[in-house]
Design a protein around this motif. Structure first.
Motif, PDB file in Angstrom:
ATOM      1  N   VAL A  21       0.856  -1.183   0.000  1.00  0.00           N
ATOM      2  CA  VAL A  21       0.000   0.000   0.000  1.00  0.00           C
ATOM      3  C   VAL A  21       0.893   1.235   0.000  1.00  0.00           C
ATOM      4  O   VAL A  21       1.858   1.316   0.764  1.00  0.00           O
ATOM      5  N   PHE A  22       0.556   2.186  -0.866  1.00  0.00           N
ATOM      6  CA  PHE A  22       1.284   3.456  -0.896  1.00  0.00           C
ATOM      7  C   PHE A  22       0.346   4.577  -0.483  1.00  0.00           C
ATOM      8  O   PHE A  22      -0.874   4.456  -0.598  1.00  0.00           O
ATOM      9  N   ASN A  23       0.927   5.671  -0.039  1.00  0.00           N
ATOM     10  CA  ASN A  23       0.130   6.846   0.273  1.00  0.00           C
ATOM     11  C   ASN A  23      -0.405   7.436  -1.032  1.00  0.00           C
ATOM     12  O   ASN A  23       0.238   7.311  -2.073  1.00  0.00           O
ATOM     13  N   PRO A  24      -1.566   8.099  -0.972  1.00  0.00           N
ATOM     14  CA  PRO A  24      -2.108   8.715  -2.191  1.00  0.00           C
ATOM     15  C   PRO A  24      -1.123   9.740  -2.757  1.00  0.00           C
ATOM     16  O   PRO A  24      -0.488  10.476  -2.002  1.00  0.00           O
ATOM     17  N   ASN A  25      -0.989   9.765  -4.083  1.00  0.00           N
ATOM     18  CA  ASN A  25      -0.095  10.731  -4.725  1.00  0.00           C
ATOM     19  C   ASN A  25      -0.623  12.153  -4.620  1.00  0.00           C
ATOM     20  O   ASN A  25       0.145  13.088  -4.463  1.00  0.00           O
ATOM     21  N   ALA A  26      -1.909  12.320  -4.755  1.00  0.00           N
ATOM     22  CA  ALA A  26      -2.496  13.659  -4.745  1.00  0.00           C
ATOM     23  C   ALA A  26      -3.840  13.640  -4.027  1.00  0.00           C
ATOM     24  O   ALA A  26      -4.889  13.735  -4.660  1.00  0.00           O
ATOM     25  N   PRO A  27      -3.797  13.493  -2.705  1.00  0.00           N
ATOM     26  CA  PRO A  27      -5.075  13.484  -1.983  1.00  0.00           C
ATOM     27  C   PRO A  27      -5.757  14.847  -2.110  1.00  0.00           C
ATOM     28  O   PRO A  27      -5.124  15.882  -1.888  1.00  0.00           O
TER      29      PRO A  27
END
Length: 176
Positions: A21-27
């Motif tokens: 799981v990665f953090n959102p690129n552009a939340p």
């Protein structure tokens, strides 16, 4: 849905897996302070109701700070959480990430660049267990690593004082 379909195939073919799981690129419209907890919520939603045979062997994710890691680890004690190493950073960043991750519930460290880009990867890794067991602090591990480099005649990429600095914002505030 794609993960559900994958899990069904994995069970059918007796294939064990991990979930990355990665953090959102552009939340959008998400306060950066809340992003780690949003990621935790999404992980728990994805894994909710997943049978034991379908569960991933471990979770592979960025370290989003101690509070977020503690929240995730305490919510599902059976979930093995692995943290990504991120950028190469300083040697202190490496040992600090290892220490903070373990103290807050991570059980696996997946440190590609941090190890691969080190001056002496084996000597760096040799200090992981003492840091994890709190036999040395992250700062003491940096000192020991630089002493080993000097003894071997290897030139460090950074001056000792620079390598002793924490440069990754997620690690700030826990310099003990």
């Amino acid at each position: 849905e794609a993960y559900r379909d994958f899990r069904e195939d994995a069970v059918k073919y007796k294939f064990r897996h991990f979930l990355e799981v990665f953090n959102p690129n552009a939340p959008q419209n998400l306060d950066p302070k809340l992003m780690p907890f949003y990621v935790n919520d999404m992980i728990m939603r994805v894994l909710a109701g997943v049978s034991k045979v379908e569960r991933p062997l471990f979770l592979k994710m960025p370290f989003n700070g101690r509070a977020a890691m503690e929240e995730l680890a305490s919510h599902d004690p059976g979930l093995v959480i692995g943290i990504l190493g991120g950028s190469s950073g300083t040697t202190r960043d490496c040992f600090e990430l290892l220490s903070q991750g373990e103290k807050s519930g991570a059980r696996v460290a997946l440190f590609g660049r941090k190890i691969n880009l080190a001056e002496s990867p084996l000597d760096l890794v040799a200090l992981f267990r003492p840091v994890l067991e709190s036999k040395v602090t992250p700062a003491e591990a940096v000192k020991a690593y630089h002493a080993t480099l000097k003894k071997k005649g290897l030139k460090p990429k950074r001056a000792f004082d620079d390598d002793l600095r924490i440069t990754e914002p997620v690690l700030e505030g826990y310099k003990k």
